[in-house]
Design a protein around this motif. Structure first.
Motif, PDB file in Angstrom:
ATOM      1  N   LEU A   1      30.400  67.609  24.294  1.00  0.00           N
ATOM      2  CA  LEU A   1      29.780  66.282  24.221  1.00  0.00           C
ATOM      3  C   LEU A   1      28.447  66.343  23.479  1.00  0.00           C
ATOM      4  O   LEU A   1      28.135  65.467  22.662  1.00  0.00           O
ATOM      5  CB  LEU A   1      29.552  65.734  25.624  1.00  0.00           C
ATOM      6  CG  LEU A   1      30.788  65.289  26.417  1.00  0.00           C
ATOM      7  CD1 LEU A   1      30.383  64.860  27.817  1.00  0.00           C
ATOM      8  CD2 LEU A   1      31.513  64.148  25.704  1.00  0.00           C
ATOM      9  N   MET A   2      27.654  67.390  23.762  1.00  0.00           N
ATOM     10  CA  MET A   2      26.343  67.530  23.126  1.00  0.00           C
ATOM     11  C   MET A   2      26.478  67.662  21.622  1.00  0.00           C
ATOM     12  O   MET A   2      25.658  67.138  20.870  1.00  0.00           O
ATOM     13  CB  MET A   2      25.616  68.736  23.713  1.00  0.00           C
ATOM     14  CG  MET A   2      25.141  68.537  25.154  1.00  0.00           C
ATOM     15  SD  MET A   2      24.445  70.031  25.894  1.00  0.00           S
ATOM     16  CE  MET A   2      23.020  70.294  24.827  1.00  0.00           C
ATOM     17  N   ARG A   3      27.538  68.360  21.174  1.00  0.00           N
ATOM     18  CA  ARG A   3      27.758  68.495  19.724  1.00  0.00           C
ATOM     19  C   ARG A   3      28.071  67.153  19.073  1.00  0.00           C
ATOM     20  O   ARG A   3      27.916  66.981  17.872  1.00  0.00           O
ATOM     21  CB  ARG A   3      28.878  69.501  19.450  1.00  0.00           C
ATOM     22  CG  ARG A   3      28.478  70.952  19.696  1.00  0.00           C
ATOM     23  CD  ARG A   3      29.496  71.916  19.131  1.00  0.00           C
ATOM     24  NE  ARG A   3      30.752  71.862  19.847  1.00  0.00           N
ATOM     25  CZ  ARG A   3      31.048  72.606  20.907  1.00  0.00           C
ATOM     26  NH1 ARG A   3      30.145  73.452  21.388  1.00  0.00           N
ATOM     27  NH2 ARG A   3      32.219  72.519  21.488  1.00  0.00           N
ATOM     28  N   GLN A   4      28.539  66.206  19.893  1.00  0.00           N
ATOM     29  CA  GLN A   4      28.832  64.857  19.400  1.00  0.00           C
ATOM     30  C   GLN A   4      27.667  63.902  19.641  1.00  0.00           C
ATOM     31  O   GLN A   4      27.780  62.705  19.407  1.00  0.00           O
ATOM     32  CB  GLN A   4      30.084  64.314  20.098  1.00  0.00           C
ATOM     33  CG  GLN A   4      31.328  65.150  19.892  1.00  0.00           C
ATOM     34  CD  GLN A   4      32.487  64.660  20.743  1.00  0.00           C
ATOM     35  OE1 GLN A   4      32.855  63.483  20.701  1.00  0.00           O
ATOM     36  NE2 GLN A   4      33.073  65.544  21.529  1.00  0.00           N
ATOM     37  N   GLY A   5      26.540  64.478  20.123  1.00  0.00           N
ATOM     38  CA  GLY A   5      25.365  63.656  20.376  1.00  0.00           C
ATOM     39  C   GLY A   5      25.432  62.867  21.670  1.00  0.00           C
ATOM     40  O   GLY A   5      24.718  61.875  21.829  1.00  0.00           O
ATOM     41  N   LEU A   6      26.291  63.303  22.603  1.00  0.00           N
ATOM     42  CA  LEU A   6      26.446  62.597  23.869  1.00  0.00           C
ATOM     43  C   LEU A   6      25.923  63.448  25.028  1.00  0.00           C
ATOM     44  O   LEU A   6      25.809  64.664  24.909  1.00  0.00           O
ATOM     45  CB  LEU A   6      27.921  62.260  24.121  1.00  0.00           C
ATOM     46  CG  LEU A   6      28.609  61.417  23.050  1.00  0.00           C
ATOM     47  CD1 LEU A   6      30.099  61.309  23.356  1.00  0.00           C
ATOM     48  CD2 LEU A   6      27.994  60.020  22.992  1.00  0.00           C
ATOM     49  N   LYS A   7      25.624  62.806  26.134  1.00  0.00           N
ATOM     50  CA  LYS A   7      25.166  63.504  27.338  1.00  0.00           C
ATOM     51  C   LYS A   7      26.217  63.367  28.431  1.00  0.00           C
ATOM     52  O   LYS A   7      26.881  62.339  28.543  1.00  0.00           O
ATOM     53  CB  LYS A   7      23.839  62.920  27.825  1.00  0.00           C
ATOM     54  CG  LYS A   7      22.670  63.170  26.883  1.00  0.00           C
ATOM     55  CD  LYS A   7      21.388  62.582  27.470  1.00  0.00           C
ATOM     56  CE  LYS A   7      20.193  62.827  26.550  1.00  0.00           C
ATOM     57  NZ  LYS A   7      18.947  62.233  27.114  1.00  0.00           N
ATOM     58  N   LEU A   8      26.341  64.425  29.229  1.00  0.00           N
ATOM     59  CA  LEU A   8      27.317  64.399  30.314  1.00  0.00           C
ATOM     60  C   LEU A   8      27.015  63.276  31.295  1.00  0.00           C
ATOM     61  O   LEU A   8      27.928  62.598  31.780  1.00  0.00           O
ATOM     62  CB  LEU A   8      27.325  65.752  31.038  1.00  0.00           C
ATOM     63  CG  LEU A   8      28.330  65.886  32.187  1.00  0.00           C
ATOM     64  CD1 LEU A   8      29.753  65.744  31.662  1.00  0.00           C
ATOM     65  CD2 LEU A   8      28.167  67.234  32.893  1.00  0.00           C
ATOM     66  N   ALA A   9      25.741  63.067  31.580  1.00  0.00           N
ATOM     67  CA  ALA A   9      25.359  62.021  32.544  1.00  0.00           C
ATOM     68  C   ALA A   9      25.810  60.645  32.068  1.00  0.00           C
ATOM     69  O   ALA A   9      26.305  59.829  32.868  1.00  0.00           O
ATOM     70  CB  ALA A   9      23.849  62.036  32.763  1.00  0.00           C
ATOM     71  N   ASP A  10      25.660  60.376  30.753  1.00  0.00           N
ATOM     72  CA  ASP A  10      26.101  59.081  30.214  1.00  0.00           C
ATOM     73  C   ASP A  10      27.618  58.941  30.313  1.00  0.00           C
ATOM     74  O   ASP A  10      28.142  57.871  30.644  1.00  0.00           O
ATOM     75  CB  ASP A  10      25.657  58.943  28.755  1.00  0.00           C
ATOM     76  CG  ASP A  10      24.139  58.899  28.622  1.00  0.00           C
ATOM     77  OD1 ASP A  10      23.469  58.516  29.599  1.00  0.00           O
ATOM     78  OD2 ASP A  10      23.622  59.266  27.543  1.00  0.00           O
ATOM     79  N   TYR A  11      28.320  60.036  30.016  1.00  0.00           N
ATOM     80  CA  TYR A  11      29.785  60.028  30.087  1.00  0.00           C
ATOM     81  C   TYR A  11      30.237  59.760  31.527  1.00  0.00           C
ATOM     82  O   TYR A  11      31.179  58.991  31.757  1.00  0.00           O
ATOM     83  CB  TYR A  11      30.315  61.375  29.602  1.00  0.00           C
ATOM     84  CG  TYR A  11      31.811  61.445  29.444  1.00  0.00           C
ATOM     85  CD1 TYR A  11      32.426  61.004  28.278  1.00  0.00           C
ATOM     86  CD2 TYR A  11      32.618  61.962  30.456  1.00  0.00           C
ATOM     87  CE1 TYR A  11      33.803  61.075  28.122  1.00  0.00           C
ATOM     88  CE2 TYR A  11      33.993  62.036  30.312  1.00  0.00           C
ATOM     89  CZ  TYR A  11      34.581  61.590  29.145  1.00  0.00           C
ATOM     90  OH  TYR A  11      35.947  61.658  28.999  1.00  0.00           O
ATOM     91  N   GLN A  12      29.536  60.371  32.482  1.00  0.00           N
ATOM     92  CA  GLN A  12      29.866  60.156  33.892  1.00  0.00           C
ATOM     93  C   GLN A  12      29.636  58.707  34.302  1.00  0.00           C
ATOM     94  O   GLN A  12      30.421  58.134  35.063  1.00  0.00           O
ATOM     95  CB  GLN A  12      29.017  61.083  34.768  1.00  0.00           C
ATOM     96  CG  GLN A  12      29.399  62.554  34.656  1.00  0.00           C
ATOM     97  CD  GLN A  12      28.404  63.478  35.329  1.00  0.00           C
ATOM     98  OE1 GLN A  12      27.306  63.063  35.675  1.00  0.00           O
ATOM     99  NE2 GLN A  12      28.775  64.726  35.507  1.00  0.00           N
ATOM    100  N   ASN A  13      28.560  58.111  33.794  1.00  0.00           N
ATOM    101  CA  ASN A  13      28.270  56.712  34.123  1.00  0.00           C
ATOM    102  C   ASN A  13      29.362  55.782  33.611  1.00  0.00           C
ATOM    103  O   ASN A  13      29.744  54.820  34.288  1.00  0.00           O
ATOM    104  CB  ASN A  13      26.918  56.311  33.542  1.00  0.00           C
ATOM    105  CG  ASN A  13      25.755  56.962  34.279  1.00  0.00           C
ATOM    106  OD1 ASN A  13      25.888  57.319  35.444  1.00  0.00           O
ATOM    107  ND2 ASN A  13      24.631  57.109  33.603  1.00  0.00           N
ATOM    108  N   ILE A  14      29.857  56.064  32.402  1.00  0.00           N
ATOM    109  CA  ILE A  14      30.917  55.239  31.822  1.00  0.00           C
ATOM    110  C   ILE A  14      32.180  55.315  32.680  1.00  0.00           C
ATOM    111  O   ILE A  14      32.834  54.308  32.952  1.00  0.00           O
ATOM    112  CB  ILE A  14      31.223  55.678  30.377  1.00  0.00           C
ATOM    113  CG1 ILE A  14      30.015  55.384  29.455  1.00  0.00           C
ATOM    114  CG2 ILE A  14      32.477  54.981  29.851  1.00  0.00           C
ATOM    115  CD1 ILE A  14      30.148  55.962  28.067  1.00  0.00           C
ATOM    116  N   LEU A  15      32.517  56.555  33.127  1.00  0.00           N
ATOM    117  CA  LEU A  15      33.731  56.743  33.924  1.00  0.00           C
ATOM    118  C   LEU A  15      33.513  56.429  35.400  1.00  0.00           C
ATOM    119  O   LEU A  15      34.484  56.317  36.161  1.00  0.00           O
ATOM    120  CB  LEU A  15      34.222  58.197  33.791  1.00  0.00           C
ATOM    121  CG  LEU A  15      34.675  58.656  32.410  1.00  0.00           C
ATOM    122  CD1 LEU A  15      35.157  60.098  32.472  1.00  0.00           C
ATOM    123  CD2 LEU A  15      35.781  57.766  31.868  1.00  0.00           C
ATOM    124  N   GLY A  16      32.254  56.337  35.800  1.00  0.00           N
ATOM    125  CA  GLY A  16      31.958  56.126  37.211  1.00  0.00           C
ATOM    126  C   GLY A  16      32.287  57.338  38.060  1.00  0.00           C
ATOM    127  O   GLY A  16      32.780  57.210  39.187  1.00  0.00           O
TER     128      GLY A  16
END
Length: 425
Positions: free
Chosen positions: A323-338
Protein backbone atom coordinates in the motif's frame (compact mmCIF):
# COMPACT_ATOMS: atom_id res chain seq x y z
CA UNK A 1 22.57 -27.07 36.87
CA UNK A 2 20.92 -30.34 36.01
CA UNK A 3 17.93 -31.34 33.91
CA UNK A 4 15.85 -33.50 36.24
CA UNK A 5 13.07 -34.40 33.80
CA UNK A 6 12.03 -33.90 30.21
CA UNK A 7 8.80 -34.80 28.41
CA UNK A 8 7.07 -33.81 25.18
CA UNK A 9 3.46 -33.52 24.14
CA UNK A 10 2.89 -32.52 20.52
CA UNK A 11 5.20 -29.54 20.02
CA UNK A 12 5.57 -28.61 23.71
CA UNK A 13 8.68 -29.83 25.54
CA UNK A 14 8.51 -29.58 29.34
CA UNK A 15 11.84 -29.56 31.20
CA UNK A 16 12.51 -29.33 34.92
CA UNK A 17 15.87 -27.85 35.82
CA UNK A 18 17.50 -27.96 39.25
CA UNK A 19 19.95 -25.23 40.30
CA UNK A 20 22.42 -26.04 43.04
CA UNK A 21 22.50 -24.04 46.31
CA UNK A 22 25.77 -22.53 45.08
CA UNK A 23 24.08 -21.28 41.89
CA UNK A 24 21.22 -19.89 43.95
CA UNK A 25 23.77 -18.08 46.11
CA UNK A 26 25.47 -16.68 42.98
CA UNK A 27 22.13 -15.23 41.88
CA UNK A 28 21.46 -13.74 45.31
CA UNK A 29 24.91 -12.13 45.36
CA UNK A 30 24.25 -10.45 42.01
CA UNK A 31 20.80 -9.40 43.18
CA UNK A 32 22.31 -7.83 46.31
CA UNK A 33 24.69 -5.70 44.21
CA UNK A 34 21.70 -4.37 42.28
CA UNK A 35 19.32 -3.85 45.20
CA UNK A 36 21.86 -2.21 47.53
CA UNK A 37 22.38 0.60 45.00
CA UNK A 38 18.69 1.41 45.12
CA UNK A 39 18.23 1.92 48.88
CA UNK A 40 19.29 4.70 51.22
CA UNK A 41 20.15 3.78 54.83
CA UNK A 42 21.18 6.51 57.31
CA UNK A 43 24.79 6.08 58.36
CA UNK A 44 25.81 4.19 55.22
CA UNK A 45 26.95 5.43 51.85
CA UNK A 46 24.70 4.39 48.98
CA UNK A 47 25.64 0.91 47.87
CA UNK A 48 27.63 0.12 50.99
CA UNK A 49 24.91 -1.31 53.25
CA UNK A 50 26.20 -4.80 54.22
CA UNK A 51 24.25 -7.72 52.87
CA UNK A 52 23.69 -9.46 56.26
CA UNK A 53 22.19 -6.25 57.60
CA UNK A 54 20.06 -5.82 54.46
CA UNK A 55 18.70 -9.35 54.79
CA UNK A 56 18.09 -8.85 58.50
CA UNK A 57 16.17 -5.60 57.94
CA UNK A 58 14.22 -6.42 54.78
CA UNK A 59 14.38 -10.21 54.62
CA UNK A 60 16.36 -12.27 52.12
CA UNK A 61 13.19 -12.52 50.02
CA UNK A 62 13.79 -8.95 48.84
CA UNK A 63 16.58 -10.38 46.67
CA UNK A 64 14.64 -13.29 45.20
CA UNK A 65 13.04 -11.57 42.17
CA UNK A 66 16.31 -10.03 40.94
CA UNK A 67 18.19 -13.27 41.63
CA UNK A 68 15.66 -15.24 39.58
CA UNK A 69 15.85 -12.67 36.77
CA UNK A 70 19.64 -13.16 36.72
CA UNK A 71 19.54 -16.98 36.80
CA UNK A 72 16.67 -17.75 34.37
CA UNK A 73 18.52 -16.74 31.15
CA UNK A 74 21.47 -18.90 32.21
CA UNK A 75 19.17 -21.83 32.95
CA UNK A 76 17.42 -21.43 29.58
CA UNK A 77 20.72 -21.29 27.70
CA UNK A 78 21.82 -24.38 29.60
CA UNK A 79 18.85 -26.48 28.52
CA UNK A 80 19.13 -25.33 24.90
CA UNK A 81 22.81 -26.30 24.83
CA UNK A 82 22.12 -29.64 26.50
CA UNK A 83 19.06 -30.64 24.46
CA UNK A 84 19.79 -28.87 21.14
CA UNK A 85 16.16 -27.80 21.03
CA UNK A 86 15.23 -25.13 18.47
CA UNK A 87 12.46 -23.03 20.10
CA UNK A 88 10.01 -21.11 17.92
CA UNK A 89 8.59 -18.97 20.72
CA UNK A 90 9.46 -17.63 24.15
CA UNK A 91 9.24 -20.33 26.84
CA UNK A 92 6.68 -20.49 29.60
CA UNK A 93 8.55 -20.39 32.93
CA UNK A 94 7.44 -21.52 36.38
CA UNK A 95 9.78 -21.11 39.36
CA UNK A 96 8.67 -24.09 41.44
CA UNK A 97 11.03 -23.62 44.42
CA UNK A 98 13.58 -20.93 45.27
CA UNK A 99 15.09 -20.47 48.70
CA UNK A 100 18.46 -19.42 50.07
CA UNK A 101 20.70 -22.36 50.89
CA UNK A 102 18.48 -24.82 49.01
CA UNK A 103 18.41 -26.16 45.45
CA UNK A 104 16.00 -24.29 43.20
CA UNK A 105 13.58 -25.92 40.76
CA UNK A 106 12.43 -24.22 37.57
CA UNK A 107 10.07 -25.62 34.95
CA UNK A 108 10.34 -24.53 31.31
CA UNK A 109 7.75 -25.26 28.61
CA UNK A 110 9.42 -24.80 25.24
CA UNK A 111 7.51 -24.64 21.93
CA UNK A 112 9.45 -26.44 19.19
CA UNK A 113 8.77 -27.01 15.47
CA UNK A 114 6.07 -29.66 14.99
CA UNK A 115 6.78 -33.16 13.76
CA UNK A 116 5.89 -33.69 10.11
CA UNK A 117 4.74 -37.14 9.04
CA UNK A 118 5.31 -37.33 5.30
CA UNK A 119 2.90 -39.29 3.16
CA UNK A 120 3.54 -40.31 -0.45
CA UNK A 121 5.67 -37.70 -2.18
CA UNK A 122 7.44 -39.62 -4.95
CA UNK A 123 6.05 -40.92 -8.23
CA UNK A 124 2.85 -38.92 -7.82
CA UNK A 125 0.44 -38.82 -10.76
CA UNK A 126 -1.50 -35.64 -11.48
CA UNK A 127 -4.00 -35.02 -14.26
CA UNK A 128 -3.41 -31.80 -16.17
CA UNK A 129 -5.41 -31.16 -19.33
CA UNK A 130 -3.14 -29.39 -21.84
CA UNK A 131 -4.41 -25.97 -22.83
CA UNK A 132 -5.39 -25.70 -26.48
CA UNK A 133 -5.19 -22.29 -28.12
CA UNK A 134 -8.38 -21.56 -30.05
CA UNK A 135 -9.07 -19.27 -32.98
CA UNK A 136 -11.25 -17.21 -30.65
CA UNK A 137 -8.22 -16.48 -28.44
CA UNK A 138 -6.18 -15.42 -31.47
CA UNK A 139 -9.01 -13.11 -32.51
CA UNK A 140 -9.06 -11.66 -29.00
CA UNK A 141 -5.33 -10.91 -29.27
CA UNK A 142 -5.91 -9.22 -32.61
CA UNK A 143 -8.65 -7.11 -31.03
CA UNK A 144 -6.27 -6.20 -28.19
CA UNK A 145 -3.66 -5.08 -30.71
CA UNK A 146 -6.32 -3.07 -32.55
CA UNK A 147 -7.28 -1.39 -29.30
CA UNK A 148 -3.64 -0.67 -28.38
CA UNK A 149 -2.96 0.94 -31.74
CA UNK A 150 -6.24 2.83 -32.00
CA UNK A 151 -6.44 6.61 -32.04
CA UNK A 152 -8.93 8.96 -30.43
CA UNK A 153 -10.95 10.98 -32.94
CA UNK A 154 -12.96 14.08 -31.88
CA UNK A 155 -16.72 13.76 -32.24
CA UNK A 156 -18.13 17.12 -33.31
CA UNK A 157 -21.70 16.02 -34.03
CA UNK A 158 -23.90 13.37 -32.52
CA UNK A 159 -24.07 12.00 -28.99
CA UNK A 160 -21.58 10.47 -26.61
CA UNK A 161 -21.51 6.68 -26.35
CA UNK A 162 -20.28 4.29 -23.70
CA UNK A 163 -16.59 3.74 -24.37
CA UNK A 164 -16.03 7.36 -25.46
CA UNK A 165 -13.50 9.60 -23.72
CA UNK A 166 -15.06 12.89 -22.66
CA UNK A 167 -14.25 16.11 -20.88
CA UNK A 168 -17.01 17.62 -18.81
CA UNK A 169 -17.90 20.42 -16.45
CA UNK A 170 -19.96 19.41 -13.45
CA UNK A 171 -21.39 21.08 -10.38
CA UNK A 172 -22.79 18.75 -7.70
CA UNK A 173 -25.00 19.36 -4.70
CA UNK A 174 -26.73 17.41 -1.93
CA UNK A 175 -30.10 18.81 -0.82
CA UNK A 176 -29.26 21.90 -2.87
CA UNK A 177 -26.00 22.51 -0.98
CA UNK A 178 -22.63 22.25 -2.82
CA UNK A 179 -20.03 19.91 -1.27
CA UNK A 180 -16.23 19.69 -1.35
CA UNK A 181 -14.96 18.07 -4.54
CA UNK A 182 -18.34 18.33 -6.21
CA UNK A 183 -17.30 20.84 -8.88
CA UNK A 184 -14.80 20.62 -11.74
CA UNK A 185 -14.11 21.86 -15.25
CA UNK A 186 -12.86 19.81 -18.21
CA UNK A 187 -12.79 16.67 -16.07
CA UNK A 188 -11.53 13.70 -18.15
CA UNK A 189 -13.63 10.56 -18.00
CA UNK A 190 -13.98 7.32 -19.95
CA UNK A 191 -17.67 6.43 -20.16
CA UNK A 192 -18.06 2.87 -18.93
CA UNK A 193 -14.88 2.84 -16.87
CA UNK A 194 -16.95 2.86 -13.65
CA UNK A 195 -14.46 5.30 -12.13
CA UNK A 196 -17.18 7.73 -11.06
CA UNK A 197 -20.21 7.32 -8.76
CA UNK A 198 -22.33 4.33 -9.88
CA UNK A 199 -24.92 5.40 -12.44
CA UNK A 200 -23.19 8.68 -13.28
CA UNK A 201 -21.45 7.74 -16.54
CA UNK A 202 -24.47 6.05 -18.13
CA UNK A 203 -26.53 9.25 -17.79
CA UNK A 204 -23.98 11.18 -19.89
CA UNK A 205 -24.30 8.78 -22.83
CA UNK A 206 -26.77 9.96 -25.45
CA UNK A 207 -25.97 13.66 -24.96
CA UNK A 208 -24.02 15.97 -27.27
CA UNK A 209 -21.53 18.76 -26.75
CA UNK A 210 -22.55 21.72 -24.55
CA UNK A 211 -25.97 20.25 -23.68
CA UNK A 212 -27.26 20.92 -20.16
CA UNK A 213 -27.42 17.53 -18.47
CA UNK A 214 -28.89 16.79 -15.06
CA UNK A 215 -27.46 13.64 -13.48
CA UNK A 216 -29.13 12.10 -10.42
CA UNK A 217 -27.13 9.59 -8.38
CA UNK A 218 -26.84 8.26 -4.84
CA UNK A 219 -23.50 8.00 -3.08
CA UNK A 220 -22.66 4.43 -1.98
CA UNK A 221 -23.13 3.58 1.70
CA UNK A 222 -19.40 2.76 1.84
CA UNK A 223 -18.34 6.11 0.32
CA UNK A 224 -15.07 7.37 1.86
CA UNK A 225 -16.59 10.75 2.81
CA UNK A 226 -18.92 9.80 5.65
CA UNK A 227 -20.99 12.99 5.35
CA UNK A 228 -21.97 12.00 1.77
CA UNK A 229 -22.37 8.24 2.20
CA UNK A 230 -25.80 6.99 1.15
CA UNK A 231 -27.11 10.46 0.19
CA UNK A 232 -28.76 11.40 -3.14
CA UNK A 233 -26.93 14.04 -5.19
CA UNK A 234 -27.65 16.14 -8.28
CA UNK A 235 -24.93 17.04 -10.80
CA UNK A 236 -25.42 19.73 -13.45
CA UNK A 237 -23.12 18.74 -16.32
CA UNK A 238 -21.93 19.79 -19.77
CA UNK A 239 -19.77 17.78 -22.17
CA UNK A 240 -16.99 20.01 -23.53
CA UNK A 241 -15.22 17.33 -25.57
CA UNK A 242 -16.05 13.88 -26.95
CA UNK A 243 -13.41 11.58 -28.42
CA UNK A 244 -14.01 8.11 -29.83
CA UNK A 245 -11.62 5.27 -30.52
CA UNK A 246 -10.95 4.59 -34.18
CA UNK A 247 -9.37 1.19 -34.80
CA UNK A 248 -7.33 0.19 -37.82
CA UNK A 249 -8.82 -2.44 -40.14
CA UNK A 250 -7.40 -5.97 -39.89
CA UNK A 251 -5.36 -6.34 -43.07
CA UNK A 252 -1.78 -6.81 -44.21
CA UNK A 253 -0.97 -3.15 -43.59
CA UNK A 254 -2.12 -3.54 -40.00
CA UNK A 255 0.15 -6.59 -39.60
CA UNK A 256 3.14 -4.59 -40.90
CA UNK A 257 2.35 -1.68 -38.57
CA UNK A 258 2.14 -3.71 -35.36
CA UNK A 259 4.71 -6.46 -35.94
CA UNK A 260 7.71 -7.57 -37.97
CA UNK A 261 5.70 -9.79 -40.34
CA UNK A 262 4.31 -8.94 -43.75
CA UNK A 263 0.79 -10.38 -43.82
CA UNK A 264 -2.22 -10.75 -41.56
CA UNK A 265 -2.02 -14.54 -41.81
CA UNK A 266 1.61 -14.46 -40.65
CA UNK A 267 0.57 -12.25 -37.73
CA UNK A 268 -2.15 -14.73 -36.76
CA UNK A 269 0.38 -17.57 -36.88
CA UNK A 270 2.78 -15.57 -34.72
CA UNK A 271 0.08 -14.81 -32.17
CA UNK A 272 -0.93 -18.49 -32.11
CA UNK A 273 2.69 -19.48 -31.45
CA UNK A 274 3.05 -16.92 -28.63
CA UNK A 275 -0.21 -18.02 -27.01
CA UNK A 276 0.82 -21.68 -27.27
CA UNK A 277 4.16 -21.02 -25.58
CA UNK A 278 2.44 -19.06 -22.81
CA UNK A 279 -0.08 -21.90 -22.37
CA UNK A 280 2.75 -24.45 -22.06
CA UNK A 281 4.35 -22.37 -19.30
CA UNK A 282 0.97 -22.09 -17.56
CA UNK A 283 0.39 -25.84 -17.86
CA UNK A 284 3.84 -26.55 -16.44
CA UNK A 285 3.14 -24.26 -13.48
CA UNK A 286 -0.28 -25.90 -12.96
CA UNK A 287 1.37 -29.34 -12.92
CA UNK A 288 3.97 -28.10 -10.43
CA UNK A 289 1.31 -26.65 -8.14
CA UNK A 290 -0.80 -29.82 -8.37
CA UNK A 291 2.16 -31.99 -7.35
CA UNK A 292 3.11 -29.73 -4.43
CA UNK A 293 -0.52 -29.59 -3.29
CA UNK A 294 -0.65 -33.40 -3.30
CA UNK A 295 2.62 -33.68 -1.37
CA UNK A 296 1.33 -31.30 1.32
CA UNK A 297 -2.11 -32.96 1.46
CA UNK A 298 -0.51 -36.39 1.89
CA UNK A 299 1.51 -35.19 4.87
CA UNK A 300 0.28 -34.84 8.42
CA UNK A 301 1.34 -32.00 10.71
CA UNK A 302 -0.25 -30.15 13.60
CA UNK A 303 0.93 -26.52 13.51
CA UNK A 304 1.54 -24.37 16.61
CA UNK A 305 -0.72 -21.34 16.55
CA UNK A 306 2.27 -19.05 17.13
CA UNK A 307 3.71 -20.00 13.71
CA UNK A 308 0.45 -19.13 11.97
CA UNK A 309 0.16 -15.86 13.90
CA UNK A 310 3.66 -14.79 12.91
CA UNK A 311 3.04 -15.67 9.26
CA UNK A 312 -0.21 -13.69 9.29
CA UNK A 313 1.63 -10.72 10.83
CA UNK A 314 4.26 -10.92 8.10
CA UNK A 315 1.60 -11.08 5.38
CA UNK A 316 -0.13 -8.03 6.84
CA UNK A 317 3.22 -6.22 6.95
CA UNK A 318 3.89 -7.10 3.29
CA UNK A 319 0.41 -5.82 2.40
CA UNK A 320 1.08 -2.58 4.26
CA UNK A 321 4.37 -2.14 2.35
CA UNK A 322 2.50 -2.72 -0.91
CA UNK A 323 0.00 0.00 0.00
CA UNK A 324 2.83 2.40 0.90
CA UNK A 325 4.38 1.89 -2.55
CA UNK A 326 1.04 3.06 -3.96
CA UNK A 327 1.04 6.10 -1.69
CA UNK A 328 -1.61 4.67 0.63
CA UNK A 329 -1.68 4.07 4.39
CA UNK A 330 -2.93 0.94 6.10
CA UNK A 331 -4.99 3.01 8.54
CA UNK A 332 -6.84 4.73 5.67
CA UNK A 333 -7.47 1.37 3.98
CA UNK A 334 -8.86 0.00 7.25
CA UNK A 335 -11.18 2.99 7.61
CA UNK A 336 -12.58 2.43 4.12
CA UNK A 337 -13.25 -1.25 4.86
CA UNK A 338 -14.32 -0.61 8.44
CA UNK A 339 -11.84 -3.16 9.76
CA UNK A 340 -9.32 -3.18 12.59
CA UNK A 341 -5.76 -4.46 12.29
CA UNK A 342 -6.85 -7.57 14.20
CA UNK A 343 -9.66 -8.12 11.64
CA UNK A 344 -7.20 -7.89 8.75
CA UNK A 345 -4.75 -10.25 10.42
CA UNK A 346 -7.62 -12.71 10.92
CA UNK A 347 -8.39 -12.43 7.18
CA UNK A 348 -4.83 -13.60 6.45
CA UNK A 349 -5.10 -16.54 8.89
CA UNK A 350 -6.22 -19.27 6.41
CA UNK A 351 -3.62 -18.17 3.87
CA UNK A 352 -0.96 -18.06 6.60
CA UNK A 353 -1.79 -21.56 7.82
CA UNK A 354 -1.54 -22.89 4.27
CA UNK A 355 1.85 -21.19 3.75
CA UNK A 356 3.28 -22.52 7.04
CA UNK A 357 2.06 -26.06 6.31
CA UNK A 358 3.61 -25.91 2.83
CA UNK A 359 6.97 -24.74 4.19
CA UNK A 360 7.07 -27.34 6.98
CA UNK A 361 6.32 -30.21 4.60
CA UNK A 362 8.81 -29.11 1.95
CA UNK A 363 11.49 -28.58 4.61
CA UNK A 364 10.86 -32.11 5.88
CA UNK A 365 11.35 -33.53 2.38
CA UNK A 366 14.60 -31.55 2.15
CA UNK A 367 15.76 -33.12 5.40
CA UNK A 368 14.66 -36.69 4.62
CA UNK A 369 16.17 -36.65 1.13
CA UNK A 370 19.31 -34.89 2.42
CA UNK A 371 19.03 -32.24 -0.29
CA UNK A 372 21.86 -29.74 0.03
CA UNK A 373 22.96 -27.03 -2.37
CA UNK A 374 26.58 -27.14 -3.46
CA UNK A 375 28.83 -24.12 -3.76
CA UNK A 376 28.33 -23.86 -7.52
CA UNK A 377 24.53 -23.79 -7.17
CA UNK A 378 24.69 -21.17 -4.44
CA UNK A 379 27.00 -18.99 -6.55
CA UNK A 380 24.63 -19.33 -9.51
CA UNK A 381 21.71 -18.21 -7.32
CA UNK A 382 23.68 -15.30 -5.87
CA UNK A 383 24.79 -14.27 -9.36
CA UNK A 384 21.18 -13.86 -10.48
CA UNK A 385 20.35 -11.72 -7.46
CA UNK A 386 23.55 -9.68 -7.87
CA UNK A 387 22.58 -8.93 -11.48
CA UNK A 388 19.25 -7.49 -10.32
CA UNK A 389 21.24 -5.04 -8.16
CA UNK A 390 23.78 -4.45 -10.98
CA UNK A 391 26.59 -5.78 -8.80
CA UNK A 392 29.50 -8.16 -9.31
CA UNK A 393 29.18 -11.55 -7.62
CA UNK A 394 32.11 -11.16 -5.22
CA UNK A 395 30.94 -7.73 -4.06
CA UNK A 396 27.43 -9.06 -3.46
CA UNK A 397 28.77 -12.12 -1.62
CA UNK A 398 30.71 -9.76 0.64
CA UNK A 399 27.48 -8.02 1.62
CA UNK A 400 25.67 -11.34 2.11
CA UNK A 401 28.41 -12.64 4.39
CA UNK A 402 28.73 -9.37 6.31
CA UNK A 403 24.98 -9.32 7.05
CA UNK A 404 24.85 -13.01 7.95
CA UNK A 405 22.41 -13.74 5.12
CA UNK A 406 24.24 -16.76 3.64
CA UNK A 407 22.25 -19.39 5.63
CA UNK A 408 19.02 -17.85 4.35
CA UNK A 409 20.30 -17.90 0.77
CA UNK A 410 21.37 -21.54 1.16
CA UNK A 411 17.92 -22.37 2.51
CA UNK A 412 16.29 -20.73 -0.53
CA UNK A 413 18.46 -22.76 -2.91
CA UNK A 414 17.69 -25.96 -0.98
CA UNK A 415 13.98 -25.15 -1.21
CA UNK A 416 14.23 -24.69 -4.98
CA UNK A 417 16.17 -27.95 -5.33
CA UNK A 418 13.53 -29.77 -3.30
CA UNK A 419 10.74 -28.42 -5.49
CA UNK A 420 12.64 -29.52 -8.62
CA UNK A 421 13.19 -32.94 -7.01
CA UNK A 422 9.48 -33.40 -6.27
CA UNK A 423 8.35 -32.26 -9.72
CA UNK A 424 11.00 -34.43 -11.34
CA UNK A 425 9.78 -37.42 -9.37
Amino acid sequence: MEIKSQSQEKYYVTLTVELSPEEVESGLARAYKKVVRQINVPGFRKGKFPRPMLEARYGVEVLYDDAIDALLPEAYDFILNETKLEPIDRPEVDVVTFEKGQPATVKFVVTVPPTVALGEYKDLVVEITPTEVTEKEVDAELARLQNEHSRLVPVEEGSAQMGDFVKLNFDGSVDGVPFDGGKAENYELELGSNSFIPGFEGQLAGHGLNEDITVNVTFPESYHAAELAGKPAVFLCQLTEIRRKEVLPLDDDFAKDVSDVETLEELKAQLHKNLTEAAEVKDKEARREAILTKVVENASVEIPEVMIERQAEQMLKNFENSLMRQGLKLADYQNILGKTEADMKADFHPQAEKAVRHTLVIDEVTKVENITANEEEIDEYLTEIAKSYQMELEAFKGIVNAQGMLPQMMSEVNYKKTIDFLVGK
